[in-house]
Design a protein around this motif. Structure first.
Motif, PDB file in Angstrom:
ATOM      1  N   SER A  63      20.651 -14.978 -34.203  1.00 11.52           N
ATOM      2  CA  SER A  63      19.683 -16.014 -33.871  1.00 11.52           C
ATOM      3  C   SER A  63      18.868 -16.365 -35.115  1.00 11.52           C
ATOM      4  O   SER A  63      18.716 -15.549 -36.016  1.00 11.52           O
ATOM      5  CB  SER A  63      18.774 -15.556 -32.734  1.00 11.52           C
ATOM      6  OG  SER A  63      18.015 -14.440 -33.129  1.00 11.52           O
ATOM      7  N   ARG A  64      18.319 -17.562 -35.141  1.00 13.41           N
ATOM      8  CA  ARG A  64      17.594 -18.014 -36.333  1.00 13.41           C
ATOM      9  C   ARG A  64      16.254 -17.306 -36.510  1.00 13.41           C
ATOM     10  O   ARG A  64      15.923 -16.880 -37.601  1.00 13.41           O
ATOM     11  CB  ARG A  64      17.346 -19.510 -36.255  1.00 13.41           C
ATOM     12  CG  ARG A  64      18.573 -20.313 -36.464  1.00 13.41           C
ATOM     13  CD  ARG A  64      18.236 -21.773 -36.492  1.00 13.41           C
ATOM     14  NE  ARG A  64      19.432 -22.537 -36.732  1.00 13.41           N
ATOM     15  CZ  ARG A  64      19.435 -23.780 -37.130  1.00 13.41           C
ATOM     16  NH1 ARG A  64      18.293 -24.413 -37.316  1.00 13.41           N
ATOM     17  NH2 ARG A  64      20.563 -24.407 -37.333  1.00 13.41           N
ATOM     18  N   ARG A  65      15.490 -17.222 -35.451  1.00 13.53           N
ATOM     19  CA  ARG A  65      14.123 -16.699 -35.587  1.00 13.53           C
ATOM     20  C   ARG A  65      14.060 -15.202 -35.844  1.00 13.53           C
ATOM     21  O   ARG A  65      13.427 -14.754 -36.779  1.00 13.53           O
ATOM     22  CB  ARG A  65      13.317 -17.021 -34.342  1.00 13.53           C
ATOM     23  CG  ARG A  65      12.960 -18.461 -34.236  1.00 13.53           C
ATOM     24  CD  ARG A  65      12.029 -18.645 -33.097  1.00 13.53           C
ATOM     25  NE  ARG A  65      11.026 -19.616 -33.493  1.00 13.53           N
ATOM     26  CZ  ARG A  65      10.004 -19.935 -32.763  1.00 13.53           C
ATOM     27  NH1 ARG A  65       9.829 -19.356 -31.594  1.00 13.53           N
ATOM     28  NH2 ARG A  65       9.139 -20.826 -33.176  1.00 13.53           N
ATOM     29  N   LEU A  66      14.693 -14.430 -34.981  1.00 15.28           N
ATOM     30  CA  LEU A  66      14.555 -12.979 -35.074  1.00 15.28           C
ATOM     31  C   LEU A  66      15.749 -12.275 -35.699  1.00 15.28           C
ATOM     32  O   LEU A  66      15.686 -11.095 -35.999  1.00 15.28           O
ATOM     33  CB  LEU A  66      14.301 -12.394 -33.678  1.00 15.28           C
ATOM     34  CG  LEU A  66      13.041 -12.891 -32.979  1.00 15.28           C
ATOM     35  CD1 LEU A  66      12.967 -12.329 -31.570  1.00 15.28           C
ATOM     36  CD2 LEU A  66      11.810 -12.499 -33.774  1.00 15.28           C
ATOM     37  N   GLY A  67      16.849 -12.973 -35.873  1.00 14.67           N
ATOM     38  CA  GLY A  67      18.031 -12.371 -36.464  1.00 14.67           C
ATOM     39  C   GLY A  67      18.761 -11.419 -35.526  1.00 14.67           C
ATOM     40  O   GLY A  67      19.485 -10.549 -35.972  1.00 14.67           O
ATOM     41  N   LEU A  68      18.557 -11.609 -34.220  1.00  9.65           N
ATOM     42  CA  LEU A  68      19.219 -10.752 -33.242  1.00  9.65           C
ATOM     43  C   LEU A  68      20.661 -11.196 -33.042  1.00  9.65           C
ATOM     44  O   LEU A  68      20.972 -12.370 -33.158  1.00  9.65           O
ATOM     45  CB  LEU A  68      18.471 -10.803 -31.903  1.00  9.65           C
ATOM     46  CG  LEU A  68      17.020 -10.342 -31.937  1.00  9.65           C
ATOM     47  CD1 LEU A  68      16.365 -10.613 -30.592  1.00  9.65           C
ATOM     48  CD2 LEU A  68      16.945  -8.881 -32.282  1.00  9.65           C
ATOM     49  N   PRO A  69      21.558 -10.249 -32.713  1.00  7.48           N
ATOM     50  CA  PRO A  69      22.949 -10.637 -32.473  1.00  7.48           C
ATOM     51  C   PRO A  69      23.076 -11.568 -31.269  1.00  7.48           C
ATOM     52  O   PRO A  69      22.418 -11.379 -30.255  1.00  7.48           O
ATOM     53  CB  PRO A  69      23.658  -9.314 -32.183  1.00  7.48           C
ATOM     54  CG  PRO A  69      22.728  -8.242 -32.618  1.00  7.48           C
ATOM     55  CD  PRO A  69      21.362  -8.807 -32.635  1.00  7.48           C
TER      56      PRO A  69
END
Length: 106
Positions: A63-69
């Motif tokens: 994801s863009r904001r948090l960098g979560l898969p």
């Protein structure tokens, strides 16, 4: 509320190796993630021991904001190390060639 006992699965794509391009339903654990490794035994045509294909879980994207898969996919591991152990900070590195059966660690 009582748990219904329903088993959940997630359609997961496979990349590389003989399973390239296939999407299989993979059972997810209690965290909602598929297992880190996926082993597929392939029977030998001559009746010998089966060949085991090993796939490793990698993120599909972030994801863009948090960098979560944003999901998972499996990539083929041609080395197919099936006997991996957890890497604890206090563990000694395994030098399997230097140890003989029957040797004890000190």
């Amino acid at each position: 509320m009582a748990d219904t006992g329903a088993v959940k699965s997630e359609d997961t794509p496979f990349e590389g190796g003989p399973m390239d391009g296939r999407v299989l339903p993979v059972l997810v654990g209690i965290t909602g993630n598929p297992p880190k490794t996926y082993r597929i035994p392939v029977p030998d045509a001559a009746g010998g021991p089966p060949t085991v294909l090993v796939y490793r879980r990698v993120p599909r994207g972030h994801s863009r904001r948090l960098g979560l898969p944003r999901g998972w996919k499996y990539e083929f591991d041609p080395e197919g190390e099936t006997g991996r152990r957890p890497r604890w900070p206090w563990s000694k590195p395994d030098t399997g060639a230097s140890r003989k059966p029957g040797d004890t660690e000190e």
